[in-house]
Design a protein around this motif. Structure first.
Motif, PDB file in Angstrom:
ATOM      1  N   UNK A 112       0.844  -1.191   0.000  1.00  0.00           N
ATOM      2  CA  UNK A 112       0.000   0.000   0.000  1.00  0.00           C
ATOM      3  C   UNK A 112       0.879   1.241   0.000  1.00  0.00           C
ATOM      4  N   UNK A 113       1.994   1.176   0.740  1.00  0.00           N
ATOM      5  CA  UNK A 113       2.939   2.295   0.752  1.00  0.00           C
ATOM      6  C   UNK A 113       3.418   2.623  -0.652  1.00  0.00           C
ATOM      7  N   UNK A 114       3.740   1.608  -1.404  1.00  0.00           N
ATOM      8  CA  UNK A 114       4.210   1.812  -2.778  1.00  0.00           C
ATOM      9  C   UNK A 114       3.110   2.444  -3.635  1.00  0.00           C
ATOM     10  N   UNK A 115       1.941   1.820  -3.620  1.00  0.00           N
ATOM     11  CA  UNK A 115       0.841   2.315  -4.456  1.00  0.00           C
ATOM     12  C   UNK A 115       0.430   3.731  -4.067  1.00  0.00           C
ATOM     13  N   UNK A 116       0.363   3.985  -2.771  1.00  0.00           N
ATOM     14  CA  UNK A 116      -0.045   5.301  -2.284  1.00  0.00           C
ATOM     15  C   UNK A 116       0.917   6.376  -2.770  1.00  0.00           C
ATOM     16  N   UNK A 117       2.207   6.109  -2.629  1.00  0.00           N
ATOM     17  CA  UNK A 117       3.195   7.127  -3.012  1.00  0.00           C
ATOM     18  C   UNK A 117       3.109   7.430  -4.504  1.00  0.00           C
ATOM     19  N   UNK A 118       3.035   6.379  -5.293  1.00  0.00           N
ATOM     20  CA  UNK A 118       2.996   6.585  -6.740  1.00  0.00           C
ATOM     21  C   UNK A 118       1.728   7.354  -7.124  1.00  0.00           C
ATOM     22  N   UNK A 119       0.611   6.961  -6.498  1.00  0.00           N
ATOM     23  CA  UNK A 119      -0.656   7.611  -6.814  1.00  0.00           C
ATOM     24  C   UNK A 119      -0.621   9.089  -6.421  1.00  0.00           C
ATOM     25  N   UNK A 120      -0.051   9.379  -5.252  1.00  0.00           N
ATOM     26  CA  UNK A 120       0.034  10.775  -4.814  1.00  0.00           C
ATOM     27  C   UNK A 120       0.935  11.581  -5.738  1.00  0.00           C
ATOM     28  N   UNK A 121       2.031  10.971  -6.154  1.00  0.00           N
ATOM     29  CA  UNK A 121       2.948  11.660  -7.063  1.00  0.00           C
ATOM     30  C   UNK A 121       2.226  12.012  -8.358  1.00  0.00           C
ATOM     31  N   UNK A 122       1.450  11.058  -8.837  1.00  0.00           N
ATOM     32  CA  UNK A 122       0.677  11.289 -10.058  1.00  0.00           C
ATOM     33  C   UNK A 122      -0.323  12.427  -9.848  1.00  0.00           C
ATOM     34  N   UNK A 123      -1.050  12.352  -8.732  1.00  0.00           N
ATOM     35  CA  UNK A 123      -2.057  13.365  -8.439  1.00  0.00           C
ATOM     36  C   UNK A 123      -1.448  14.748  -8.296  1.00  0.00           C
ATOM     37  N   UNK A 124      -0.360  14.838  -7.544  1.00  0.00           N
ATOM     38  CA  UNK A 124       0.279  16.134  -7.315  1.00  0.00           C
ATOM     39  C   UNK A 124       0.783  16.718  -8.631  1.00  0.00           C
ATOM     40  N   UNK A 125       1.387  15.865  -9.454  1.00  0.00           N
ATOM     41  CA  UNK A 125       1.898  16.350 -10.738  1.00  0.00           C
ATOM     42  C   UNK A 125       0.766  16.886 -11.604  1.00  0.00           C
ATOM     43  N   UNK A 126      -0.304  16.116 -11.680  1.00  0.00           N
ATOM     44  CA  UNK A 126      -1.436  16.552 -12.484  1.00  0.00           C
ATOM     45  C   UNK A 126      -1.983  17.885 -11.980  1.00  0.00           C
ATOM     46  N   UNK A 127      -2.121  17.988 -10.664  1.00  0.00           N
ATOM     47  CA  UNK A 127      -2.706  19.218 -10.109  1.00  0.00           C
ATOM     48  C   UNK A 127      -1.822  20.423 -10.394  1.00  0.00           C
ATOM     49  N   UNK A 128      -0.508  20.230 -10.351  1.00  0.00           N
ATOM     50  CA  UNK A 128       0.373  21.358 -10.649  1.00  0.00           C
ATOM     51  C   UNK A 128       0.267  21.756 -12.118  1.00  0.00           C
ATOM     52  N   UNK A 129       0.130  20.740 -12.971  1.00  0.00           N
ATOM     53  CA  UNK A 129      -0.066  21.037 -14.394  1.00  0.00           C
ATOM     54  C   UNK A 129      -1.354  21.840 -14.586  1.00  0.00           C
ATOM     55  N   UNK A 130      -2.378  21.455 -13.797  1.00  0.00           N
ATOM     56  CA  UNK A 130      -3.685  22.099 -13.947  1.00  0.00           C
ATOM     57  C   UNK A 130      -3.792  23.396 -13.159  1.00  0.00           C
ATOM     58  N   UNK A 131      -2.745  23.738 -12.423  1.00  0.00           N
ATOM     59  CA  UNK A 131      -2.845  24.837 -11.458  1.00  0.00           C
ATOM     60  C   UNK A 131      -3.370  26.124 -12.089  1.00  0.00           C
ATOM     61  N   UNK A 132      -2.966  26.363 -13.322  1.00  0.00           N
ATOM     62  CA  UNK A 132      -3.398  27.609 -13.953  1.00  0.00           C
ATOM     63  C   UNK A 132      -4.891  27.590 -14.261  1.00  0.00           C
ATOM     64  N   UNK A 133      -5.439  26.362 -14.358  1.00  0.00           N
ATOM     65  CA  UNK A 133      -6.832  26.244 -14.786  1.00  0.00           C
ATOM     66  C   UNK A 133      -7.824  26.261 -13.617  1.00  0.00           C
ATOM     67  N   UNK A 134      -7.357  25.882 -12.434  1.00  0.00           N
ATOM     68  CA  UNK A 134      -8.330  25.746 -11.345  1.00  0.00           C
ATOM     69  C   UNK A 134      -8.127  26.787 -10.252  1.00  0.00           C
ATOM     70  N   UNK A 135      -9.210  27.121  -9.628  1.00  0.00           N
ATOM     71  CA  UNK A 135      -9.212  27.989  -8.465  1.00  0.00           C
ATOM     72  C   UNK A 135      -8.635  27.229  -7.276  1.00  0.00           C
ATOM     73  N   UNK A 136      -7.744  27.874  -6.559  1.00  0.00           N
ATOM     74  CA  UNK A 136      -7.051  27.168  -5.489  1.00  0.00           C
ATOM     75  C   UNK A 136      -8.008  26.717  -4.380  1.00  0.00           C
ATOM     76  N   UNK A 137      -9.129  27.412  -4.260  1.00  0.00           N
ATOM     77  CA  UNK A 137     -10.099  27.026  -3.224  1.00  0.00           C
ATOM     78  C   UNK A 137     -10.721  25.667  -3.507  1.00  0.00           C
ATOM     79  N   UNK A 138     -10.782  25.361  -4.800  1.00  0.00           N
ATOM     80  CA  UNK A 138     -11.335  24.050  -5.154  1.00  0.00           C
ATOM     81  C   UNK A 138     -10.432  22.964  -4.589  1.00  0.00           C
ATOM     82  N   UNK A 139      -9.118  23.194  -4.731  1.00  0.00           N
ATOM     83  CA  UNK A 139      -8.155  22.248  -4.183  1.00  0.00           C
ATOM     84  C   UNK A 139      -8.319  22.100  -2.683  1.00  0.00           C
ATOM     85  N   UNK A 140      -8.469  23.233  -2.037  1.00  0.00           N
ATOM     86  CA  UNK A 140      -8.632  23.232  -0.585  1.00  0.00           C
ATOM     87  C   UNK A 140      -9.834  22.388  -0.198  1.00  0.00           C
TER      88      UNK A 140
END
Ligand SMILES: Nc1ncnc2c1ncn2[C@@H]1O[C@H](COP(=O)(O)OP(=O)(O)O)[C@@H](O)[C@H]1O
Ligand SMILES: [Mg+2]
Lengths: 296, 247
Positions: A112-140
């Motif tokens: 689970x540690x392995x899967x969780x880390x990889x999944x979070x890395x994927x999620x964080x990367x995607x969100x940073x790519x999308x950062x210009x498109x989304x309102x930061x409050x949505x993230x919050x």
């Protein structure tokens, strides 16, 4: 009765002073309704999560929701409820973890540690790519939950999921438990151990996803774990364990939703709910210490 | 239950092979368990006794034939007493809760189903009045008794026991004796894996020695003579071992 009518009723009572004044706000009624649904279901399911040692798993599935939201935004689902991506990604994540666990020699926590880390890395990367498109409050809101954004669609999803999960969990409760005591004995007694294993994973996942709106991705797993853990600390029978877990989770959910509004604290609902659950856990630990003290 | 005649099945193992990974656990095991008898299986640790049980219960991939011949129309009730149950000892679970989880449909947290006869089963294993004890806090022998009790609900036609006496005390052994006698009298088939040969000599109708292969099969008093027993539990040839002990 439609949500509309129910809401009007509660708002009426709040206006007449029978309920906390905050409930004159429609959004808070929605949030409270979801809390009243989430609490008992997560609390009840939590007893199985804790007994089956799936606490870390349920945390991980919650965190996977973060990535699910990112994918949803990427593929153009509505920011406020990217349910297709949420359910799709989290189910994929959960089933993949379970499938791999059955076929590798790794312990569950490592895997689970392995899967969780990889999944979070994927999620964080995607969100940073999308950062210009989304309102930061949505993230919050996604991360920590919000009472402001629960709409009728969210309520419908939550109610449907909660009903389905409860309808499956209650009649299968004994068998789900037995499968974790001794699989061989369970099979002799007609329990399809493997199938129920997957079913349980799916139940935990869909309930988690449906609760993300109100508790947030970071903390949603905690409401499956903390109330059950607190109940386990003080209960002496299965009945006490289950009922206390349901009660603790419900109290935490309702308190976490109402108190910040009543006290005008700028705390996200997820944070407040889990803090309330944490306080209950602390209380349970202290109660146990006192009980032990009495015994000598 | 008594007076129904033999209601347990006969069991046939025919050239059963069981390989796990690349290790052969059982090879060409052929064995007949007569209906309504107490059939013991003995052998060294790792000899494949538990694996034989798993194969019988349909839980281990094997080659060869394992057939249950039921006397009635269809399969009856199979009960299983595992060597142990592994779970969190701190779980808030009473003895009664444990039985409820195993035996009833109604969620165990709603309380025990009174029609299931938990109290009676517990009384039969000498655990009367201990319904509310926490299961995780029981001694090894007490847990073993509860595992025996669960096998009595519902009344079994075939009961499969995996070293059920390991942690039993004198009183527990006496209870096990009478339980086995009751089951035999009722015509239940008992397949009993046991390492205590004295008990097997005393209580079994028939005994099979197993160490990957069937070593012997016959009447306990004839089969469990001292030299045979020595062969069974010694992996080195007997002469060599005797010499080593002598020197
Ligand atoms: N899952 C498994 N994979 C590989 N080997 C196994 C497995 N389970 C048991 N074994 C091996 O099979 C042999 C027989 O085990 P078992 O049937 O438990 O013996 P017994 O009950 O007679 O002591 C042992 O050598 C054990 O190490
Ligand atoms: Mg064994």
């Amino acid at each position: 009765m439609s949500f509309e009518a129910l809401r009007a009723l509660v708002q009426g009572w709040a206006g007449a002073g029978l309920l906390p004044a905050g409930l004159t706000h429609g959004f808070l009624v929605n949030a409270l309704l979801s809390g009243l649904v989430i609490g008992p279901v997560l609390g009840g399911l939590g007893t199985l999560v804790v007994t089956k040692r799936l606490a870390f798993f349920s945390e991980a599935v919650g965190h996977a929701a973060l990535t699910g939201v990112a994918i949803g935004i990427l593929v153009g689902e509505p920011y406020t409820g990217p349910y297709a991506s949420l359910f799709g990604y989290c189910l994929l994540f959960a089933l993949l973890v379970n499938y791999t666990r059955n076929r590798s020699n790794l312990t569950a926590d490592t895997l689970i540690g392995v899967f969780l880390s990889v999944s979070l890395a994927l999620g964080a990367s995607l969100l940073l790519i999308l950062a210009s498109r989304v309102n930061i409050h949505i993230l919050e809101n996604v991360l920590f939950g919000s009472v402001l954004t629960v709409d009728d669609r969210d309520l419908t999803v939550l109610l449907a999921v909660a009903t389905g999960v409860t309808a499956l969990m209650l009649p299968l409760f004994n068998r789900l438990l037995l499968a974790s005591f001794n699989p061989a004995l369970a099979r002799v007694r007609g329990v399809p151990v493997k199938g129920l294993d997957y079913l349980f994973i799916v139940l935990v996942t869909v309930v988690t996803v449906a609760s993300v709106k109100i508790i947030g991705a970071i903390l949603v797993g905690a409401l499956l774990v903390i109330p059950a853990a607190a109940a386990r600390v003080v209960a002496s029978s299965l009945r006490g364990f289950f009922l206390l877990s349901v009660a603790f989770a419900s109290v935490a959910a309702v308190a976490g939703i109402l108190l910040p509004v009543q006290l005008a604290l700028p705390v996200p609902s997820g944070g407040a709910i889990i803090l309330a659950a944490g306080l209950l856990f602390l209380g349970a630990l202290l109660a146990r210490l006192f009980m032990k003290g009495d015994e000598g | 239950m008594t007076g129904r005649g033999i209601h347990g099945p006969a069991i046939l193992f025919d050239r059963v092979d069981l390989t796990l990974g690349r290790t052969a656990i059982l090879e060409g095991v052929s064995l007949h368990v007569a209906a309504g008898t107490v059939h013991a299986v003995v052998g060294p640790n790792g000899g494949g006794k538990s694996s034989l049980i798993r194969a019988l219960l349909g839980q281990a991939p094997h080659r060869g034939i394992i057939r249950l011949d039921w006397p009635g129309d269809g399969p009856g009730t199979v009960a299983y007493v595992p060597q142990s149950v592994e779970f969190d000892r701190g779980l808030p679970l009473t003895v009664e809760d444990f039985l409820a989880v195993l035996c009833q449909r109604r969620p165990a947290f709603l309380g025990p189903d009174r029609r299931m006869g938990y109290g009676e089963a517990l009384a039969r294993v000498g655990m009367a009045g201990k319904e509310r004890r926490r299961f995780g806090a029981l001694s090894g022998g007490e847990r073993q008794r509860v595992l025996l009790a669960q096998a009595l609900i519902p009344a079994p036609d075939l009961i499969v026991l995996d070293e059920p006496m390991t942690a039993l005390d004198e009183a527990g052994i006496a209870i096990f004796d009478s339980l086995l006698a009751d089951l035999a009298a009722a015509g239940t088939t008992v397949l009993w894996v046991e390492h205590d040969l004295a008990q097997v000599r005393r209580l079994a109708t028939r005994v099979t020695g197993l160490n990957k292969h069937v070593l012997f099969d016959g009447h306990p008093l004839e089969m469990l003579s001292p030299e045979r027993v020595f062969d069974l539990f010694s992996s080195v040839p007997r002469r060599a071992a005797t010499e080593r002990i002598a020197s």
